[in-house]
Design a protein around this motif. Sequence first.
Motif, PDB file in Angstrom:
ATOM      1  N   UNK A  70       2.206  17.040  21.833  1.00 45.74           N
ATOM      2  CA  UNK A  70       2.276  17.766  23.110  1.00 45.74           C
ATOM      3  C   UNK A  70       3.555  18.564  23.134  1.00 45.74           C
ATOM      4  N   UNK A  71       3.420  19.859  23.331  1.00 45.61           N
ATOM      5  CA  UNK A  71       4.584  20.725  23.428  1.00 45.61           C
ATOM      6  C   UNK A  71       5.214  20.625  24.808  1.00 45.61           C
ATOM      7  N   UNK A  72       5.949  21.633  25.200  1.00 45.65           N
ATOM      8  CA  UNK A  72       6.587  21.669  26.518  1.00 45.65           C
ATOM      9  C   UNK A  72       5.943  22.774  27.348  1.00 45.65           C
ATOM     10  N   UNK A  73       6.055  22.653  28.672  1.00 46.80           N
ATOM     11  CA  UNK A  73       5.577  23.683  29.576  1.00 46.80           C
ATOM     12  C   UNK A  73       6.775  24.493  30.043  1.00 46.80           C
ATOM     13  N   UNK A  74       6.690  25.810  29.892  1.00 49.12           N
ATOM     14  CA  UNK A  74       7.800  26.705  30.188  1.00 49.12           C
ATOM     15  C   UNK A  74       7.547  27.469  31.488  1.00 49.12           C
ATOM     16  N   UNK A  75       8.564  27.539  32.351  1.00 43.15           N
ATOM     17  CA  UNK A  75       8.535  28.368  33.550  1.00 43.15           C
ATOM     18  C   UNK A  75       7.696  27.808  34.678  1.00 43.15           C
ATOM     19  N   UNK A  76       7.642  28.565  35.753  1.00 48.45           N
ATOM     20  CA  UNK A  76       6.907  28.137  36.939  1.00 48.45           C
ATOM     21  C   UNK A  76       5.394  28.185  36.719  1.00 48.45           C
ATOM     22  N   UNK A  77       4.954  28.987  35.755  1.00 49.03           N
ATOM     23  CA  UNK A  77       3.519  29.081  35.456  1.00 49.03           C
ATOM     24  C   UNK A  77       3.073  28.049  34.423  1.00 49.03           C
TER      25      UNK A  77
END
Length: 105
Positions: free
Chosen positions: A70-77
């Motif tokens: 599982x990678x990371x989630x970037x930003x508000x989106x």
Amino acid sequence: MGFGAKWRKWILACLKSASISVLINGSPTHEFKLERGIRQRDPLSPFLFIITAEGLNILTKKSVDSGLFKGVDIGSEKVPLSHLQYADETIFLGNWGRQNLQNVK
């Protein structure tokens, strides 16, 4: 990556059968085999590197799609990001939580 057997044999032949000769006063010496395969500045090197980097990219995407990493989630989106590739560098980004640690075992 879907390359045919004939094409793979051609690349393997290039890697295993490389030989060179040296020009001395404009005359070539007898050919001799290279001991370590393709070297830097060989015209085939960048092409083989791109194929290898693309293979790593495909395998990483498959591991994310199958839930192994599982990678990371970037930003508000919340844009998902698992790896970055630039030139000859690759950076893997992920949360080292229980899910990723269980998949390492």
